[in-house]
Design an enzyme around this catalytic site. Sequence first.
Site, PDB file in Angstrom:
ATOM      1  CB  ALA A  18      -0.928   0.000   1.210  1.00 21.82           C
ATOM      2  CB  SER A  19       4.144   2.124   1.234  1.00 22.59           C
ATOM      3  OG  SER A  19       4.829   0.936   0.879  1.00 22.59           O
ATOM      4  CG  LEU A  22      -0.254  -0.987  -8.969  1.00 21.62           C
ATOM      5  CD1 LEU A  22      -0.488  -0.523 -10.405  1.00 21.62           C
ATOM      6  CD2 LEU A  22      -0.127  -2.514  -8.946  1.00 21.62           C
ATOM      7  CG  ASP A 237       6.810  -3.728 -19.391  1.00 23.92           C
ATOM      8  OD1 ASP A 237       6.421  -4.047 -18.253  1.00 23.92           O
ATOM      9  OD2 ASP A 237       6.723  -2.569 -19.827  1.00 23.92           O
ATOM     10  CG  HIS A 242      -0.387  -5.641 -21.765  1.00 20.83           C
ATOM     11  ND1 HIS A 242      -0.925  -6.212 -20.644  1.00 20.83           N
ATOM     12  CD2 HIS A 242       0.416  -4.641 -21.322  1.00 20.83           C
ATOM     13  CE1 HIS A 242      -0.468  -5.575 -19.569  1.00 20.83           C
ATOM     14  NE2 HIS A 242       0.363  -4.632 -19.956  1.00 20.83           N
ATOM     15  CE  LYS A 345      -0.816   3.620 -33.817  1.00 16.68           C
ATOM     16  NZ  LYS A 345      -0.696   3.984 -35.227  1.00 16.68           N
ATOM     17  CE  LYS A 382      -7.221   3.076 -42.477  1.00 19.01           C
ATOM     18  NZ  LYS A 382      -5.784   2.957 -42.689  1.00 19.01           N
ATOM     19  CE1 TYR A 482       0.511   4.640 -43.692  1.00 20.42           C
ATOM     20  CE2 TYR A 482       2.487   5.098 -44.973  1.00 20.42           C
ATOM     21  CZ  TYR A 482       1.422   5.531 -44.215  1.00 20.42           C
ATOM     22  OH  TYR A 482       1.267   6.870 -43.975  1.00 20.42           O
TER      23      TYR A 482
HETATM   24  N1  LIG Z   1     -12.725   7.197 -35.478  1.00 21.58           N
HETATM   25  C1  LIG Z   1     -11.533   7.733 -35.457  1.00 21.58           C
HETATM   26  O1  LIG Z   1     -11.089   8.249 -34.443  1.00 21.58           O
HETATM   27  C2  LIG Z   1     -10.756   7.660 -36.679  1.00 21.58           C
HETATM   28  C3  LIG Z   1      -9.515   8.208 -36.684  1.00 21.58           C
HETATM   29  N2  LIG Z   1      -8.759   8.187 -37.777  1.00 21.58           N
HETATM   30  C4  LIG Z   1      -7.448   8.825 -37.681  1.00 21.58           C
HETATM   31  O2  LIG Z   1      -7.005   9.194 -38.944  1.00 21.58           O
HETATM   32  C5  LIG Z   1      -5.601   9.047 -39.024  1.00 21.58           C
HETATM   33  C6  LIG Z   1      -5.234   8.179 -40.193  1.00 21.58           C
HETATM   34  O3  LIG Z   1      -5.867   6.912 -40.065  1.00 21.58           O
HETATM   35  P1  LIG Z   1      -5.020   5.570 -40.031  1.00 21.58           P
HETATM   36  O4  LIG Z   1      -5.906   4.431 -39.903  1.00 21.58           O
HETATM   37  O5  LIG Z   1      -3.972   5.689 -39.030  1.00 21.58           O
HETATM   38  O6  LIG Z   1      -4.477   5.535 -41.488  1.00 21.58           O
HETATM   39  P2  LIG Z   1      -3.105   5.404 -42.256  1.00 21.58           P
HETATM   40  O7  LIG Z   1      -3.295   4.227 -43.098  1.00 21.58           O
HETATM   41  O8  LIG Z   1      -2.783   6.694 -42.879  1.00 21.58           O
HETATM   42  O9  LIG Z   1      -1.958   5.162 -41.210  1.00 21.58           O
HETATM   43  C7  LIG Z   1      -1.852   4.020 -40.563  1.00 21.58           C
HETATM   44  C8  LIG Z   1      -0.625   4.018 -39.734  1.00 21.58           C
HETATM   45  O10 LIG Z   1       0.409   3.521 -40.561  1.00 21.58           O
HETATM   46  C9  LIG Z   1       1.623   3.782 -39.963  1.00 21.58           C
HETATM   47  N3  LIG Z   1       2.612   4.194 -40.947  1.00 21.58           N
HETATM   48  C10 LIG Z   1       3.052   5.402 -41.268  1.00 21.58           C
HETATM   49  N4  LIG Z   1       4.018   5.314 -42.184  1.00 21.58           N
HETATM   50  C11 LIG Z   1       4.173   4.013 -42.465  1.00 21.58           C
HETATM   51  C12 LIG Z   1       4.995   3.288 -43.330  1.00 21.58           C
HETATM   52  N5  LIG Z   1       5.870   3.907 -44.113  1.00 21.58           N
HETATM   53  N6  LIG Z   1       4.864   1.948 -43.364  1.00 21.58           N
HETATM   54  C13 LIG Z   1       3.990   1.327 -42.592  1.00 21.58           C
HETATM   55  N7  LIG Z   1       3.180   1.972 -41.734  1.00 21.58           N
HETATM   56  C14 LIG Z   1       3.272   3.301 -41.677  1.00 21.58           C
HETATM   57  C15 LIG Z   1       1.390   4.812 -38.906  1.00 21.58           C
HETATM   58  O11 LIG Z   1       1.319   4.152 -37.645  1.00 21.58           O
HETATM   59  P3  LIG Z   1       2.579   3.593 -36.873  1.00 21.58           P
HETATM   60  O12 LIG Z   1       3.492   4.709 -36.587  1.00 21.58           O
HETATM   61  O13 LIG Z   1       1.933   3.057 -35.661  1.00 21.58           O
HETATM   62  O14 LIG Z   1       3.220   2.548 -37.706  1.00 21.58           O
HETATM   63  C16 LIG Z   1      -0.013   5.286 -39.254  1.00 21.58           C
HETATM   64  O15 LIG Z   1      -0.655   5.805 -38.143  1.00 21.58           O
HETATM   65  C17 LIG Z   1      -5.158   8.447 -37.724  1.00 21.58           C
HETATM   66  O16 LIG Z   1      -4.682   9.470 -36.906  1.00 21.58           O
HETATM   67  C18 LIG Z   1      -6.402   7.851 -37.177  1.00 21.58           C
HETATM   68  O17 LIG Z   1      -6.377   7.759 -35.795  1.00 21.58           O
HETATM   69  C19 LIG Z   1      -9.183   7.589 -38.903  1.00 21.58           C
HETATM   70  C20 LIG Z   1     -10.432   7.033 -38.976  1.00 21.58           C
HETATM   71  C21 LIG Z   1     -11.331   7.045 -37.858  1.00 21.58           C
HETATM   72  O1  LIG Z   2       1.733  -3.252 -18.084  1.00 22.11           O
HETATM   73  C1  LIG Z   2       2.214  -2.215 -18.495  1.00 22.11           C
HETATM   74  O2  LIG Z   2       1.417  -1.313 -19.115  1.00 22.11           O
HETATM   75  C2  LIG Z   2       1.764   0.051 -19.131  1.00 22.11           C
HETATM   76  C3  LIG Z   2       0.837   0.717 -20.150  1.00 22.11           C
HETATM   77  O3  LIG Z   2      -0.487   0.644 -19.729  1.00 22.11           O
HETATM   78  P1  LIG Z   2      -1.587   1.589 -20.365  1.00 22.11           P
HETATM   79  O4  LIG Z   2      -2.854   1.118 -19.772  1.00 22.11           O
HETATM   80  O5  LIG Z   2      -1.225   2.983 -19.958  1.00 22.11           O
HETATM   81  O6  LIG Z   2      -1.503   1.423 -21.835  1.00 22.11           O
HETATM   82  C4  LIG Z   2       3.223   0.245 -19.482  1.00 22.11           C
HETATM   83  O7  LIG Z   2       3.580   1.606 -19.341  1.00 22.11           O
HETATM   84  C5  LIG Z   2       4.096  -0.577 -18.532  1.00 22.11           C
HETATM   85  O8  LIG Z   2       5.449  -0.499 -18.928  1.00 22.11           O
HETATM   86  C6  LIG Z   2       3.667  -2.018 -18.542  1.00 22.11           C
HETATM   87  O9  LIG Z   2       4.315  -2.711 -17.482  1.00 22.11           O
END
Ligand SMILES: NC(=O)C1=CN([C@@H]2O[C@H](COP(=O)(O)OP(=O)(O)OC[C@H]3O[C@@H](n4cnc5c(N)ncnc54)[C@H](OP(=O)(O)O)[C@@H]3O)[C@@H](O)[C@H]2O)C=CC1
Ligand SMILES: O=C1O[C@H](COP(=O)(O)O)[C@@H](O)[C@H](O)[C@H]1O
Length: 494
Positions: A18-19, A22, A237, A242, A345, A382, A482
């Site tokens: 408790a101290s 977490l 971790d 997860h 994310k 999409k 992508y």
């Molecule tokens: N309901 C909602 O809230 C919605 C939100 N959106 C938002 O719109 C934005 C675009 O949508 P999203 O689906 O991410 O579309 P994209 O297809 O544009 O992007 C997907 C993800 O691909 C990754 N990426 C970037 N460059 C590369 C690369 N060269 N090769 C491979 N992966 C790459 C990035 O994530 P990473 O760095 O993790 O690899 C990126 O976020 C996002 O911010 C999304 O959250 C879209 C639709 C609905």
């Molecule tokens: O279990 C863990 O999770 C956290 C991230 O948790 P989130 O709910 O904030 O996404 C991470 O920071 C930690 O290193 C790991 O032990």
Amino acid sequence: MENKTDFQYPHTFVLLGASGDLAKKKIYPTIWYLYRDNTLPRNTKFVGYARTKQTIAEVREKSKKYMKVRPGEEDKFEQFWEANTYHAGAYDKRVDYELLNQSISKSEKGPVANRIFYLAVPPTVFEEVTVNIRNACVSIKGYTRVIIEKPFGRDDVSSAKLSSHLSGLFKEEQIYRIDHYLGKEMVQNLMTLRFANQIFNPTWNRENIASILISFKEPFGTEGRGGYFDDFGIIRDVMQNHLLQILSLVAMEKPVTLNPNDIRDEKVKVLRHINPIELKDVLVGQYVGNPEGQGDEKLGYLDDPTVPKGSVTPTYALAALWINNARWQGVPFILRCGKALNERKAEVRVQFKEAPGDIFNGHAKRNELVIRVQPGEALYLKLMSKSPGMKFDLVETELDLTYSMRYRETDVPDAYERLILDVFTGTQMHFVRNDELKEAWRIFTPFLKNLEENHVIPEQYVYGSRGPIQADKKLADYNFKYSGSYKWQKPEVA
Ligand SMILES: NC(=O)C1=CN([C@@H]2O[C@H](COP(=O)(O)OP(=O)(O)OC[C@H]3O[C@@H](n4cnc5c(N)ncnc54)[C@H](OP(=O)(O)O)[C@@H]3O)[C@@H](O)[C@H]2O)C=CC1
Ligand SMILES: O=C1O[C@H](COP(=O)(O)O)[C@@H](O)[C@H](O)[C@H]1O
């Protein structure tokens, strides 16, 4: 026969450790929110236990900044702290637990009284704490449940040792192994999405799906906690627990019923179809400081004074897992996680194959279903549509379920709130069963050993970047495409 889970009986929630961090950051706030919302049994007492000599007023002070008290809730907040006590005691002295037991008993009037022990303690004292609970603190007129936090061992051997230690003390129904990702809204939604929607079920297989990417990204590094982290690394971790839990919910077959054991049977079954990960399917990384960054961003993992010099512990990892069953053979499940990246994310991306028999001259892009766990729960698919108007061009668009827009009145509870409440109600659906853990370590241990024995040097990536530059090539190798052409138009809030 009395129902001992009935909420009318006295309950005691004992927080060991408790101290600690977490406790103050997560557990005290969580039990306050549950108490505030009247979700716990009315007669619940909370007892903090740790070595530090302090008063409950001091515990309250330390957790104050993590606990939200809205206007009008002040009286309830006072009542909450009146239901709390704190006991200082050693983790290894039975006599201290006997005193704890006497103190708990004082508030246990009536024929039935239940006890829950939350172990927010380091793994080093785990065995002695559980032995002492078993010997001196179990309820003699109700249930005793213990909640344990990861790490559940650091490989197959240590995890099996821990499991056999625990099973010598408690029955599996008494043990609640927390993986807090199982308490997250969108992770809990996976089964509903898959099994309550006929549109997904028939396409959820190797005939239609090209690859599945499950990601966890954090925008901060270990920052002073490197000493603890270095012993485990990002794979233990985050990935082994997860991300693998998410994978099993995405890939498992439909359970016979929603009974927790039917669900966990299916999770174990799909894990059994996964071969141990091979080193060739893995990329590991470690962050270095960004000279142009602000504050902590300037510091790399190895600049953290708590990290051993020259450590090769990964702070980033990407691994492809293969499920050898009729549904998934040949479909890469890519798990990817990292600290000190460009954003926070956690999401699942299901990429469908290209529509066969192309009549659009290669302009039709893959469908992608995105299940965003955090931040901002969302589900979007999409897809291609005709561009509105006179033209007959294709546009990339989406069907979008953004929770903050669609469910404006609903507060999504924190994962810990759901999970601790589940322990009170006795549902183990969202907790990790012993055999799931065993399978998880079977899949991960060989390559972790291989990484460590061969002292594999992680690829460097800059704090605040998307990770090692080699990672995108690796994603493409595993058939994750992508295009960079998708643009989202954020809807206007009305
Ligand atoms: N309901 C909602 O809230 C919605 C939100 N959106 C938002 O719109 C934005 C675009 O949508 P999203 O689906 O991410 O579309 P994209 O297809 O544009 O992007 C997907 C993800 O691909 C990754 N990426 C970037 N460059 C590369 C690369 N060269 N090769 C491979 N992966 C790459 C990035 O994530 P990473 O760095 O993790 O690899 C990126 O976020 C996002 O911010 C999304 O959250 C879209 C639709 C609905
Ligand atoms: O279990 C863990 O999770 C956290 C991230 O948790 P989130 O709910 O904030 O996404 C991470 O920071 C930690 O290193 C790991 O032990």
